[in-house]
Design a protein around this motif. Structure first.
Motif, mmCIF file in Angstrom:
data_model
loop_
_atom_site.group_PDB
_atom_site.id
_atom_site.type_symbol
_atom_site.label_atom_id
_atom_site.label_comp_id
_atom_site.label_asym_id
_atom_site.label_seq_id
_atom_site.Cartn_x
_atom_site.Cartn_y
_atom_site.Cartn_z
ATOM 1 N N ASN B 212 0.769 -1.190 -0.014
ATOM 2 C CA ASN B 212 -0.134 0.087 -0.134
ATOM 3 C C ASN B 212 0.634 1.196 0.075
ATOM 4 O O ASN B 212 1.734 1.586 0.952
ATOM 5 N N ASN B 213 0.831 2.049 -0.997
ATOM 6 C CA ASN B 213 1.745 3.155 -1.150
ATOM 7 C C ASN B 213 0.977 4.553 -0.816
ATOM 8 O O ASN B 213 1.283 5.429 -0.942
ATOM 9 N N TYR B 214 -0.351 4.572 -0.395
ATOM 10 C CA TYR B 214 -1.276 5.759 -0.223
ATOM 11 C C TYR B 214 -0.319 6.728 0.984
ATOM 12 O O TYR B 214 -0.414 7.881 0.882
ATOM 13 N N TYR B 267 -2.237 -1.081 7.224
ATOM 14 C CA TYR B 267 -3.071 -1.249 6.113
ATOM 15 C C TYR B 267 -2.793 -1.525 4.961
ATOM 16 O O TYR B 267 -2.250 -0.743 4.536
ATOM 17 N N THR B 268 -3.535 -2.520 4.427
ATOM 18 C CA THR B 268 -3.368 -2.859 2.858
ATOM 19 C C THR B 268 -4.258 -1.956 2.161
ATOM 20 O O THR B 268 -5.194 -1.277 2.980
ATOM 21 N N THR B 269 -4.199 -1.907 0.772
ATOM 22 C CA THR B 269 -5.290 -1.073 0.180
ATOM 23 C C THR B 269 -6.740 -1.605 0.484
ATOM 24 O O THR B 269 -7.589 -0.673 0.554
ATOM 25 N N ASP B 270 -6.825 -2.907 0.648
ATOM 26 C CA ASP B 270 -8.190 -3.505 0.875
ATOM 27 C C ASP B 270 -8.845 -3.023 2.290
ATOM 28 O O ASP B 270 -9.821 -2.907 2.519
#
Lengths: 320, 441
Positions: B212-214, B267-270
């Motif tokens: 996750n890169n957000y 957190y993953t993107t999911d």
């Protein structure tokens, strides 16, 4: 019953001999092959040897070249000698990853062995629905790691996930299993044990299956307690399997990329970054091929040393 | 015991033989790898142009893209084949294929991939494609500024085809429940975050878990939004500037006020999408098409206004994803012809609503399937004009940006910030050192 008798019975049992067995060691046969047969063997083996050398030897040599050069995946670059190794060995990130890898391996090997041993012994007893139970116990090993890591993520990732919610409902706060560095390390190790114990269980079950049950009867008649039977018969008789499974599990743990990467990505803040994750990130995220391959080389050398030590233990246990 | 010495001796022989054979085989294999020209074959004199594409959206996207690619019918009977390349290890996949000359003739890929392969002499410049786009009218159709970052001293390294933009989204009902106005600047973002916290929601939704890169993007966005950035105008590393420090101090303030989810670091993107869907996320940086992505098209998820930094700056970040051509091709003319053809067909992807990104062509932003969504219109109108690339404060893309994007240094930095484990200056200093160690000298 004299203790001498007991020890004698246990000694025979430890060698895997039934009472009254002959005790003759398996043959020290030396067959002398004719020169013609030797040549035939050589030519028959040659294709396999060539394939093995190509498949294993070439990447190894190419990796050695990459580790001593400053290039990238496409270009070898300039020769820099041991500079990549020096860069890696003086990096705090390497030693932090090495420390985590050590703990991950220790917990992974001995945790899965203990759980596997306990369940293998349990499976020797007659339990209801034993077959179904065995299949269920194999599931963590059978299920693809990407599926099980996703399932574990669902169980622990957010404060509203099942396990943190259970803790909260029990008045134990809301642990953030993957967000807290210490808890994340523990979670990854527990996950590894969960994934690996079926393998250990099968190895130990196979070893136990080859043990003649009469040795326990003999030991029992000699007055050995359950604990004595376990420590003096069971453990020595499964020693070879144990050492082999330890070697394999050590290699599995040190080289384990998906278990860690899929669950935590090596975070938070590198808390679960193992050497193999660090090597991957160094090569494929930082594009520093030389240092990344140097890490992989150092890991390989360490594994070879550990394997040799454990292999010696196997030979010792077979000599006994 | 004799067995030991007996066992050692043959091992040593085998080891020696193995090494000798491996050493002998290495040049042989290298020669094999280097000599295999796999492009072309079939499709007539123009050959078959291998087009590699990434899973940019749902599988339906790749099906549609495959249909477009395979519909190519160029001069001299040139055709195109289509292959999906997964994001996992994509750079390794491309590198090994290019090294063995089995790679694509044309591909999409990582945002800075074209510049990485340009450094290694593997990229075919797209100047002739640009000329053709000028002659067929498509050149004037590009949105302002999207083409410029791809122009190097030697020519156009690639051609943009979509804009992966980061914009602030909000859940309207949560703001109503918290009885607070939408943020327009940093102080009002802080106030909104505090109010959202009282109703059990987070006011700066992000994530830094596996893949996750957000959070990485959020950190750079806040720097850029304050007039800062990772590089100075000349492209030199400039992380310790006052604007960056100020931006990170502000994010740390959000963290200390509980406006960032304490679990977000994992957190993953999911996981992040679930926070948006479950009404835990009140406000935060995300991509285009969030309602479709998280599965809530009720109209409650909306694009927010850009916010102003303390010095009056307004900006966000954008990744101009591009299509690149490689030197290993059955025919450079066929590659160019295919690229022009493919760019001309892009409209279909937005007409079928398959894209989670902005188009680069004005004409596509005007098609009803795109323009009927008010969120899209707002992004094009309010966010696209203020979007800057990862190269900010400069504006030229280069291979070094790949080491920044998704590299260990940025990931560790963003995780450090959103866990509040460090002060801004120390975290930035560590970030700078980490980045310096991997940048090309």
């Amino acid at each position: 019953m004299s203790s001498t008798t007991t020890q004698s019975g246990l000694g025979r049992a430890r060698r895997g001999l039934a009472p009254g067995g002959s005790g003759t060691a398996p043959g020290k046969r030396k067959s002398k092959l004719s020169a013609q047969a030797t040549r035939t063997f050589f030519w028959l083996l040659l294709p396999s040897v060539v394939l093995l050398v190509l498949i294993h030897g070439y990447p190894l040599i190419y990796a050695a070249v990459q580790a001593t050069h400053d290039g990238n995946l496409l270009q070898t670059g300039n020769f820099v000698g041991g500079q990549n190794f020096a860069t890696v060995l003086t990096s705090p990130a390497f030693w932090k990853a090495a420390q985590f890898t050590l703990w991950f391996t220790i917990v992974g090997v001995f945790g899965s062995w203990l759980v596997g041993l306990g369940l293998a012994l349990l499976l020797r007893t007659k339990i209801p629905a034993g077959g179904t139970f065995k299949v269920l116990l194999l599931l963590p090993w059978v299920v693809p790691i990407v599926v099980s890591s996703t399932a574990w993520n669902w169980l622990v990732a957010t404060p509203d996930s099942l396990i943190p919610s259970l803790f909260r409902n029990l008045g134990m706060g809301t642990p953030l299993f993957l967000a807290d560095p210490n808890l994340a390390s523990i979670t990854v190790m527990v996950f590894k044990v969960w994934v690996s114990f079926p393998f250990m269980m099968m190895m130990i079950s196979a070893a136990l299956a080859s043990v003649d049950t009469t040795v326990y009867e003999a030991a029992s008649m000699d007055g050995a307690s359950r604990w004595q039977q376990f420590t003096q018969i069971t453990l020595p008789l499964i020693a070879r399997s144990t050492y082999i499974s330890w070697i394999l599990m050590t290699i599995f743990c040190v080289n384990d990329f998906p278990t860690i990467y899929l669950l935590t990505g090596g975070g938070p803040v590198n808390a679960t970054t193992s050497l193999v994750v660090l090597a991957y990130r160094t090569v494929f995220q930082d594009f520093a091929t030389g240092p990344g391959v140097a890490i992989a080389f150092l890991m390989t050398m360490t594994l070879v040393v550990i394997s040799v030590i454990l292999y010696r233990q196997i030979r010792k246990s077979s000599v006994e | 015991m004799n067995a030991t010495s007996e066992q050692r001796s043959p091992f040593s022989r085998r080891g020696f033989l193995g090494l000798t054979a491996a050493a002998a085989a290495a040049p042989l294999l290298a020669a094999c790898g280097g000599g295999s020209a796999s492009q072309g074959g079939g499709g007539g004199a123009g050959g078959t142009v291998k087009f590699w594409d990434m899973p940019w959206a749902t599988p339906a996207y790749n099906d549609a893209a495959k249909g477009i690619a395979e519909g190519f019918n160029g001069a001299n009977g040139a055709k195109a084949s289509y292959q999906i390349i997964q994001w996992n290890n994509f750079y390794q996949t491309f590198s090994s294929a290019i090294a063995s000359k089995t790679g694509p003739a044309v591909s999409t890929g990582g945002g800075f991939q074209a510049f990485q392969f340009e450094q290694q002499g593997q990229i075919a410049y797209a100047d002739k494609v640009i000329e053709k786009l000028k002659s067929n009218g498509q050149f004037d159709d590009f949105l302002p500024g999207v083409l410029d970052p791809f122009k190097s001293d030697k020519g156009y390294v690639a051609v943009p085809w979509q804009l992966d933009m980061r914009v602030f989204w909000y859940r309207k009902s949560l703001f109503e429940k918290a009885n607070v106005a939408l943020p327009t600047d940093w102080p009002s973002l802080l106030e909104a975050g505090k109010a959202l916290k009282k109703v059990g929601a987070f006011g700066f939704t992000t994530g830094a878990g596996a893949g996750n890169n957000y959070a990485n993007h959020s950190m750079i966005m806040m720097m850029v939004n304050n007039g800062g950035g990772v590089w100075n105008k000349d492209g030199e590393l400039d992380l310790m500037n006052d604007r960056n420090v100020e931006a990170m101090e502000f994010v740390l303030e959000l963290v200390s006020n509980g406006i960032v989810d304490p679990a977000a670091v994992s957190y993953t993107t999911d996981n992040m999408s679930a926070q948006w869907k479950d009404g835990k996320a009140g406000y935060g940086l995300f991509q285009v098409n969030v309602p479709q992505r998280v599965g809530d098209t009720s109209g409650d998820l909306l694009v927010a206004d850009p916010i102003k930094g303390p010095h009056g700056d307004k900006a966000t970040i954008v990744f101009p994803n591009n299509i690149m051509m490689y030197t290993n091709t059955p025919s450079q003319e066929a590659s160019e012809e295919f690229l022009v053809y493919y760019l001309g067909q892009l409209k279909q992807l937005w007409q079928k609503k398959l894209m989670s990104a902005l188009p680069v062509f004005k004409s596509i932003t005007e098609i009803p399937e795109f323009a009927n969504d008010p969120n899209n219109v707002k992004i094009v109108k309010d966010w696209q004009p203020i979007a800057k690339t990862f190269a900010a404060q400069g504006n030229k893309l280069n291979a070094n940006l790949a080491a920044l994007d998704g590299g260990q240094a940025l990931n560790q930095f963003s995780q450090t910030i959103i866990t509040g484990k460090s002060d801004a200056k120390t975290a930035l200093q560590t970030f700078q050192s980490g980045l310096e160690s991997v940048l090309k000298k």
